[in-house]
Design an enzyme around this catalytic site. Structure first.
Site, PDB file in Angstrom:
ATOM      1  N   HIS A   1       0.791  -1.688   0.098  1.00 54.79           N
ATOM      2  CA  HIS A   1      -0.206  -0.073   0.058  1.00 54.79           C
ATOM      3  C   HIS A   1       0.745   1.051  -0.052  1.00 54.79           C
ATOM      4  O   HIS A   1       0.769   2.208   0.829  1.00 54.79           O
ATOM      5  CB  HIS A   1      -0.862   0.544   1.249  1.00 54.79           C
ATOM      6  CG  HIS A   1      -2.055  -1.480   1.253  1.00 54.79           C
ATOM      7  ND1 HIS A   1      -2.501  -1.390   0.392  1.00 54.79           N
ATOM      8  CD2 HIS A   1      -2.700  -1.273   2.299  1.00 54.79           C
ATOM      9  CE1 HIS A   1      -3.408  -2.721  -0.092  1.00 54.79           C
ATOM     10  NE2 HIS A   1      -3.693  -2.910   1.271  1.00 54.79           N
TER      11      HIS A   1
ATOM     12  N   HIS B   1      -9.587   2.544   0.610  1.00 56.27           N
ATOM     13  CA  HIS B   1      -9.251   1.185   1.592  1.00 56.27           C
ATOM     14  C   HIS B   1     -10.329   1.178   2.979  1.00 56.27           C
ATOM     15  O   HIS B   1     -10.048   1.105   3.563  1.00 56.27           O
ATOM     16  CB  HIS B   1      -8.076   0.824   1.861  1.00 56.27           C
ATOM     17  CG  HIS B   1      -7.592  -0.331   2.123  1.00 56.27           C
ATOM     18  ND1 HIS B   1      -8.368  -0.970   3.130  1.00 56.27           N
ATOM     19  CD2 HIS B   1      -6.353  -1.108   2.363  1.00 56.27           C
ATOM     20  CE1 HIS B   1      -7.364  -1.926   3.865  1.00 56.27           C
ATOM     21  NE2 HIS B   1      -6.675  -2.841   2.836  1.00 56.27           N
TER      22      HIS B   1
ATOM     23  N   GLU C   1     -11.828  -3.721  -2.536  1.00 58.38           N
ATOM     24  CA  GLU C   1     -10.827  -2.361  -3.018  1.00 58.38           C
ATOM     25  C   GLU C   1     -10.416  -3.134  -4.443  1.00 58.38           C
ATOM     26  O   GLU C   1      -9.206  -3.386  -4.555  1.00 58.38           O
ATOM     27  CB  GLU C   1      -9.834  -2.893  -2.446  1.00 58.38           C
ATOM     28  CG  GLU C   1      -9.166  -1.737  -1.118  1.00 58.38           C
ATOM     29  CD  GLU C   1      -7.883  -3.320  -0.057  1.00 58.38           C
ATOM     30  OE1 GLU C   1      -6.712  -2.961  -0.459  1.00 58.38           O
ATOM     31  OE2 GLU C   1      -8.681  -4.327   0.850  1.00 58.38           O
TER      32      GLU C   1
HETATM   33  C1  BGC Z   1      -3.966  -6.808   1.816  1.00 58.55           C
HETATM   34  C2  BGC Z   1      -3.820  -7.019   3.536  1.00 58.55           C
HETATM   35  C3  BGC Z   1      -3.317  -6.791   4.626  1.00 58.55           C
HETATM   36  C4  BGC Z   1      -4.509  -4.554   4.423  1.00 58.55           C
HETATM   37  C5  BGC Z   1      -4.108  -3.829   5.569  1.00 58.55           C
HETATM   38  C6  BGC Z   1      -5.115  -4.996   1.994  1.00 58.55           C
HETATM   39  O1  BGC Z   1      -5.209  -4.979   1.401  1.00 58.55           O
HETATM   40  O2  BGC Z   1      -4.534  -7.091   1.245  1.00 58.55           O
HETATM   41  O3  BGC Z   1      -3.064  -8.251   3.132  1.00 58.55           O
HETATM   42  O4  BGC Z   1      -3.395  -6.470   6.234  1.00 58.55           O
HETATM   43  O5  BGC Z   1      -5.028  -4.208   3.418  1.00 58.55           O
HETATM   44  O6  BGC Z   1      -4.785  -3.823   6.530  1.00 58.55           O
END
Ligand code: BGC
Length: 352
Positions: free
Chosen positions: A108, A182, A317
């Site tokens: 991310h 998210h 997402e």
């Molecule tokens: C990911 C997870 C991650 C989370 C973070 C998601 O988009 O796929 O693996 O732990 O985001 O909060």
């Protein structure tokens, strides 16, 4: 009820800059609150089948929580949604090293990704919508990425209970870009999400290894716990004896959307909470969607007077596939100078 947008101070950054919370209201009384910090959605109040509003979005109470281990609650994600293996990729013959913030991998956008940045904000109101235009310049080298990336995100709350999110970016050097939001949802506004019924318009998905990096193949969902082509309770197969479920600690996988037309804004997923009747539809132009069943939530995650326990919220997402910069067979995520990155997604609320 009139469409409106108001603002108040949510808190302050460590350097003293104010963090503003914008409150968007539509003609039906649906309310969405958004911060200029990370473009974080802090509240989404939507009606159940009897018209009773509840806040279906999970969030924290203060700036410090968003600058800590925020689990990306509600935030804009960039420069790259999901993981890049070994926090590294090669582009035009040059290798780039990114911030490794998820074991050896990059997740991310890195520790100091777009979710932690203070964005410049402008508001607008039209007869049918209220909105927020957020801008952020991600400097060349930030978190390891090449090029200055000028990013704009428009949040627009529409009269039909749709929160539309439009992303735009341009760069002065070739760089991977994969932007998303998210938000974590619980359509009952409490309890776990195992009884929520999920449909995903995907015939294929991208299986992962035990650190959640795609293996590179796109097998069919048919006959697996990943078959959500017709509505299934999230909890029905979440603990199945299945290697992919084990690798994701539940669902933490990218689904390959069955698009009618490439790049069209289409319905990707639908979630219905049977008790309240609240329904969330997620629309996107992207080729994929990550379904994450809140496996890493736990009793230490708290906000709004609640504990966000294990699997108490889910994320859907829209995105390009994880690790695309290292996976030549996946659709490209490279943006080059002179090109424009644009993508639109929407969270649309109904009842059913
Ligand atoms: C990911 C997870 C991650 C989370 C973070 C998601 O988009 O796929 O693996 O732990 O985001 O909060």
């Amino acid at each position: 009820m009139q469409t409106s947008i108001t603002e108040s101070t949510f808190g302050h950054m460590p350097d003293g800059r104010p963090v503003t919370e914008y409150t968007l209201t539509n003609v039906n009384g649906m309310i969405v609150k958004i911060l200029n910090l990370g473009g974080v959605i802090t509240e989404i109040h939507v009606p159940d089948r009897d018209g009773k509003l509840a806040d279906v979005n999970c969030s924290f109470d203060d700036v410090a929580s968003y600058l800590g281990d925020s689990q990306y609650f509600g935030a804009l994600i960039g420069r790259y949604g999901n993981r890049i293996a070994n926090a590294s990729f090669t582009l035009d013959g040059q290798q780039y090293q990114l911030d490794a913030n998820n074991g050896a991998n990059h997740l991310h956008g890195g520790l100091e990704g777009f979710h932690r940045r203070l964005w410049t904000a402008e508001t607008f109101v039209t007869p049918k919508s209220a909105g927020l235009i957020l801008s952020y310049l991600s400097a060349d080298g930030e978190q390891g990425y090449p090029g200055n990336l000028e990013t704009t995100v428009i949040y627009e709350l529409r009269a039909d209970n749709e929160l539309r999110i439009a992303f735009h970016a341009i760069t002065d050097q070739a760089t991977p870009v994969n932007l998303t939001n998210h938000a974590y949802f619980n359509l009952a506004a409490g309890g776990d999400i195992l009884g929520h019924e999920l449909t995903i318009h995907a015939d294929h998905y991208t299986p992962i290894d035990d650190v959640q990096i795609p293996l590179g193949d796109l097998p069919p969902v048919a006959g697996t716990p990943f078959d959500f082509r017709s509505a299934q309770a999230i909890g029905a197969r979440i603990d199945a004896d299945d290697e992919q479920i084990r690798n994701g600690f539940g669902y933490d996988h990218n689904f390959v959307l069955a698009k009618k037309a490439e790049g069209a804004l289409e319905l990707a997923a639908r979630v219905r909470e049977p008790v309240s009747g609240r329904v969330l539809e997620v629309w996107t132009q992207e080729p994929g969607i990550q379904f994450y069943s809140g496996n890493f939530l736990g009793d230490s995650v708290k906000g709004k007077g609640r504990i966000y326990g294990h699997r108490s919220a889910f994320c859907l997402e829209p995105q390009h596939f994880p690790d695309s910069p290292n996976q030549p067979a996946f659709p490209s995520t490279i943006l080059r100078p002179g090109e424009e990155y644009t993508t639109v997604m929407a969270y649309k609320f109904t009842t059913g």
